[in-house]
Design a protein around this motif. Structure first.
Motif, short mmCIF file in Angstrom:
data_model
loop_
_atom_site.label_atom_id
_atom_site.label_comp_id
_atom_site.label_asym_id
_atom_site.label_seq_id
_atom_site.Cartn_x
_atom_site.Cartn_y
_atom_site.Cartn_z
N PHE A 41 66.69 14.71 33.18
CA PHE A 41 66.76 14.01 34.46
C PHE A 41 66.38 14.95 35.60
CE2 PHE A 41 70.99 15.85 33.92
CZ PHE A 41 71.27 16.36 35.18
N LEU A 42 65.75 14.35 36.61
CA LEU A 42 65.42 15.09 37.84
C LEU A 42 66.55 14.98 38.85
CD1 LEU A 42 63.38 16.67 39.58
CD2 LEU A 42 62.43 14.47 40.31
N GLN A 43 67.21 13.82 38.86
CA GLN A 43 68.31 13.57 39.78
C GLN A 43 69.26 12.59 39.13
OE1 GLN A 43 66.14 11.82 43.07
NE2 GLN A 43 66.52 9.75 42.34
N LEU A 44 70.47 12.55 39.64
CA LEU A 44 71.46 11.56 39.21
C LEU A 44 71.55 10.47 40.27
CD1 LEU A 44 74.38 13.80 37.85
CD2 LEU A 44 72.47 12.79 36.59
N THR A 45 71.30 9.24 39.87
CA THR A 45 71.36 8.11 40.79
C THR A 45 72.70 7.40 40.62
OG1 THR A 45 68.96 7.81 40.70
CG2 THR A 45 70.27 5.97 41.51
N LEU A 46 73.43 7.26 41.72
CA LEU A 46 74.74 6.64 41.69
C LEU A 46 74.70 5.33 42.48
CD1 LEU A 46 77.02 9.76 42.33
CD2 LEU A 46 76.28 8.80 40.15
N ASP A 47 75.26 4.29 41.91
CA ASP A 47 75.28 2.97 42.54
C ASP A 47 76.55 2.82 43.39
OD1 ASP A 47 72.93 2.25 41.12
OD2 ASP A 47 74.17 1.88 39.34
N ILE A 48 76.35 2.36 44.62
CA ILE A 48 77.48 2.14 45.53
C ILE A 48 77.86 0.66 45.45
CG2 ILE A 48 78.29 2.33 47.90
CD1 ILE A 48 76.10 4.35 48.42
N PRO A 49 79.10 0.35 45.11
CA PRO A 49 79.50 -1.06 45.03
C PRO A 49 79.48 -1.74 46.39
CG PRO A 49 81.41 0.37 44.82
CD PRO A 49 80.21 1.27 44.79
N GLU A 50 79.13 -2.99 46.39
CA GLU A 50 79.13 -3.78 47.63
C GLU A 50 80.56 -4.06 48.07
OE1 GLU A 50 77.17 -5.09 49.87
OE2 GLU A 50 75.26 -4.31 49.12
N LYS A 51 80.82 -3.82 49.35
CA LYS A 51 82.13 -4.11 49.91
C LYS A 51 81.96 -4.88 51.21
CE LYS A 51 84.78 -0.31 47.92
NZ LYS A 51 85.75 0.78 48.20
N PRO A 52 82.85 -5.82 51.48
CA PRO A 52 82.72 -6.60 52.72
C PRO A 52 83.04 -5.75 53.95
CG PRO A 52 84.77 -7.15 51.59
CD PRO A 52 83.99 -6.26 50.66
N LEU A 53 82.40 -6.10 55.07
CA LEU A 53 82.66 -5.44 56.34
C LEU A 53 83.64 -6.26 57.15
CD1 LEU A 53 79.04 -4.35 57.35
CD2 LEU A 53 80.79 -3.00 56.19
N PHE A 54 84.62 -5.59 57.75
CA PHE A 54 85.61 -6.27 58.57
C PHE A 54 85.50 -5.75 60.01
CE2 PHE A 54 87.31 -6.14 54.25
CZ PHE A 54 87.60 -7.49 54.03
N LYS A 55 86.00 -6.54 60.92
CA LYS A 55 86.02 -6.15 62.33
C LYS A 55 87.44 -5.75 62.73
CE LYS A 55 82.04 -8.80 63.96
NZ LYS A 55 81.54 -9.75 64.99
N ASP A 56 87.52 -4.71 63.57
CA ASP A 56 88.83 -4.28 64.04
C ASP A 56 89.25 -5.12 65.25
OD1 ASP A 56 87.26 -3.38 66.12
OD2 ASP A 56 87.31 -1.27 65.48
N ASP A 57 90.34 -4.73 65.89
CA ASP A 57 90.89 -5.49 67.02
C ASP A 57 89.94 -5.52 68.21
OD1 ASP A 57 93.10 -5.86 65.48
OD2 ASP A 57 94.22 -4.17 66.35
N LYS A 58 89.07 -4.49 68.30
CA LYS A 58 88.14 -4.41 69.43
C LYS A 58 86.78 -5.03 69.11
CE LYS A 58 90.32 -0.23 71.23
NZ LYS A 58 90.10 1.19 71.65
N PRO B 259 84.94 6.95 47.29
CA PRO B 259 84.81 8.37 46.99
C PRO B 259 83.73 8.65 45.94
CG PRO B 259 87.12 7.71 47.00
CD PRO B 259 86.32 6.45 47.07
N LEU B 260 83.11 9.80 46.07
CA LEU B 260 82.05 10.19 45.15
C LEU B 260 82.54 10.23 43.71
CD1 LEU B 260 79.11 11.24 44.76
CD2 LEU B 260 80.03 13.55 45.06
N PHE B 261 83.78 10.66 43.51
CA PHE B 261 84.30 10.78 42.15
C PHE B 261 84.39 9.41 41.46
CE2 PHE B 261 85.91 14.70 44.11
CZ PHE B 261 85.41 15.62 43.20
N ASN B 262 84.58 8.34 42.23
CA ASN B 262 84.58 7.00 41.64
C ASN B 262 83.18 6.63 41.16
OD1 ASN B 262 87.27 6.83 42.25
ND2 ASN B 262 87.05 5.36 43.91
#
Length: 264
Positions: free
Chosen positions: A22-39, A48-51
């Protein structure tokens, strides 16, 4: 019962093992919903990367692959057998659907120093690595060529400068392994460069823009002499705290194995 036995006979599992470089390790980031704060601002999720590195633990299954045979599917699991002196990790942030390209803005926290990958290396390779460390008696019995090959194997051939006599070379090798044995046997890495991609979180999700065209790339590098980290974007250079690097929208990470820079 006969129906169950017939079904079990049809469910055959075949395991195929392949070894690839391998030339590089490709890691998949799971989709997570975006929330809005009080403002009304967006709260960016974190993973985390370890996950993400669990992809290479040799146990988790990934990448469901459709087979040409009807009713047959294939799954992959990955295991690292050997790690390079310099490791490139690519975080898969961009996904193309039927209409546009979307960016996953999830923050992936990671350590800038002492990234330990020992849990993701096949145990047989660890044993071979430990067995490959010569004893003091074996070092004293080596000739000059064998001593040179030993230093070259561990990436420290530069230590031989201005050394001619075998006795000096033997002393150098003994001193090197005595001081740095734990690092030689370890799988710990330090960050040397980090490439980030910054773009407003809404871009790409509404289909109005292409995040690859609208975003900005920045690079983080460390000045070796002063240990100061810098953030660079085109001609603009500024200092940055290492704690902030691990919380940026990283895209490509470049790590260096710790035993590459042993200072005498």
């Amino acid at each position: 019962k006969a129906k169950e036995e017939s079904l079990q006979s049809q469910l055959e599992v075949e395991e195929i093992i392949t070894t690839t470089n391998f030339l590089q390790l490709t890691l998949d980031i799971p989709e997570k919903p975006l929330f809005k704060d009080d403002k009304g601002g967006l709260v960016i999720p974190q993973e985390p990367l370890f996950n993400l590195l669990k992809k290479f633990d040799g146990m988790s299954f990934h990448d469901v692959i459709a087979s040409q045979n009807a009713g047959v599917s294939m799954k992959r699991r990955y295991r690292l057998k050997r790690l390079p002196n310099y490791l490139i990790i690519c975080l898969s942030r961009f996904q193309k659907n039927n209409f546009n390209i979307e960016k996953n803005p999830t923050i992936v926290p990671f350590p800038v120093k002492n990234l330990d990958l020992s849990h993701y290396v096949y145990d047989d390779e660890k044993d071979k690595k430990r067995d490959g460390i010569p004893t003091e008696h074996e070092i004293r019995e080596m000739d000059i060529k064998q001593l040179k090959d030993l230093l070259e194997k561990h990436g420290r051939l530069d230590l031989m400068q201005n050394i001619v006599e075998k006795g000096e070379l033997v002393t150098l090798c003994l001193d090197f392994f005595k001081r740095n044995l734990s690092q030689v046997l370890s799988y710990k890495y330090d960050l040397v460069a980090n490439i980030t991609h910054t773009v407003p979180s809404e871009v790409g999700r509404e289909g109005a823009f292409n995040p690859l065209e609208e975003g900005e790339y920045r690079c983080h590098v460390q000045h070796e002499a002063t240990k100061q980290w810098y953030e660079m974007q085109d001609l603009h250079v500024q200092e940055i705290m290492p704690q902030l690097i691990g919380l940026s929208e990283s895209y490509v990470l470049i790590f260096e194995k710790k035993n590459q820079r042993v200072i005498y």
